[in-house]
Design an enzyme around this catalytic site. Structure first.
Site, short mmCIF file in Angstrom:
data_model
loop_
_atom_site.label_atom_id
_atom_site.label_comp_id
_atom_site.label_asym_id
_atom_site.label_seq_id
_atom_site.Cartn_x
_atom_site.Cartn_y
_atom_site.Cartn_z
N VAL A 185 49.13 43.11 34.22
CA VAL A 185 50.17 42.52 35.06
C VAL A 185 50.93 41.50 34.23
O VAL A 185 50.35 40.73 33.45
CB VAL A 185 49.57 41.85 36.32
N TYR A 226 35.93 42.45 38.76
CA TYR A 226 35.63 43.82 39.19
C TYR A 226 34.45 43.88 40.14
O TYR A 226 34.41 44.72 41.05
CB TYR A 226 35.40 44.71 37.97
#
Length: 247
Positions: A185, A226
């Site tokens: 990103v 995660y």
């Protein structure tokens, strides 16, 4: 001061950044306890039955005739279902004091320019890779998810400014397994939960295609990120194994 109007709300989270091959860590992640809203995209099973009396009719046909008949039974395999169409929708909409509207758009259609991707990789500090290989990686991916910023200024209809601000892709055997790669990103858009949204939407799109075993490789600094998305490191002692030239 900007006014934020979230179309889809996501908490602030760290953004993922990891490299392929030798730059990847030895942490292999598998999904565990995927959140309930992702589980709703679970696979759909269909049952098929032979018509009543079919095999009896074959038996009686052979017995009533002296010649041998070769009869092919009807296929019990389900008809191939069409894959879900690529998704595209607005994640966030922002209105600035001058009236400019910025939309953050998610897409799973793989519409990405290789030069835009290279520029985004430069922004996050990733080593440059040959453009031909980047193009091949995109082409051979099972799914490519993107985030684009689209800015619309008052009185400039038709002159929207669009730029790539995020990407993640997945490779797959198209049946059971998928691996997520290259989650990134734009630094200017980090801290808004876009990385979390990008991975969650990619997982949902894979589940909609009946692929439930999803793995990835993560740098040590994003392991917790995660895990919060439901991935489990080294399940039952399974380790990621790598081979690459030692030169």
């Amino acid at each position: 001061m900007r006014t934020l109007t979230p179309v889809a709300s996501y908490p602030v989270c760290p953004i993922v950044s990891f490299e392929l091959c030798r730059q990847a860590s030895n942490k292999l992640f598998f999904p565990c306890n995927i959140s309930e809203n992702l589980a709703k995209a679970s696979r759909v099973h269909k049952t098929y039955q032979l018509k009543a009396g079919f095999w009896e009719s074959i038996k009686s046909g052979i017995l009533n005739n002296n010649t041998t008949q070769v009869v092919e039974p009807p296929s019990t395999l389900p008809e191939e279902e069409e894959e879900p169409l690529p998704q595209e929708f607005v994640l966030i909409e922002k209105t600035e004091p001058d009236g400019t509207v910025e939309e953050i758009i998610f897409s799973s259609g793989g519409d990405i320019d290789v030069y835009d991707l290279q520029a985004l990789c430069d922004k996050v500090g990733w080593p440059r890779r040959p453009l031909s290989k980047l193009a091949a990686a995109l082409k051979n991916s099972y799914m490519v998810a993107t985030l684009h910023s689209v800015r619309k200024s008052p009185g400039s209809e038709g002159n929207d400014q669009k730029k790539l601000i995020g990407m993640a892709r997945a490779t797959s055997d198209h049946a059971f397994n998928a691996t997520i790669w290259d989650v990134l990103v734009d630094p200017g858009y980090q801290g808004q939960g876009l990385g979390k949204a990008l991975v969650e939407k990619l997982i949902r799109a894979l589940l909609q295609r009946d692929i439930g075993n999803i793995s990835l490789f993560a740098d040590s600094q994003v392991v917790e990120f995660y895990q919060n998305l439901g991935f489990e490191p080294d399940p039952e002692g399974i380790k990621g194994m790598f081979w690459y030239p030692k030169y």
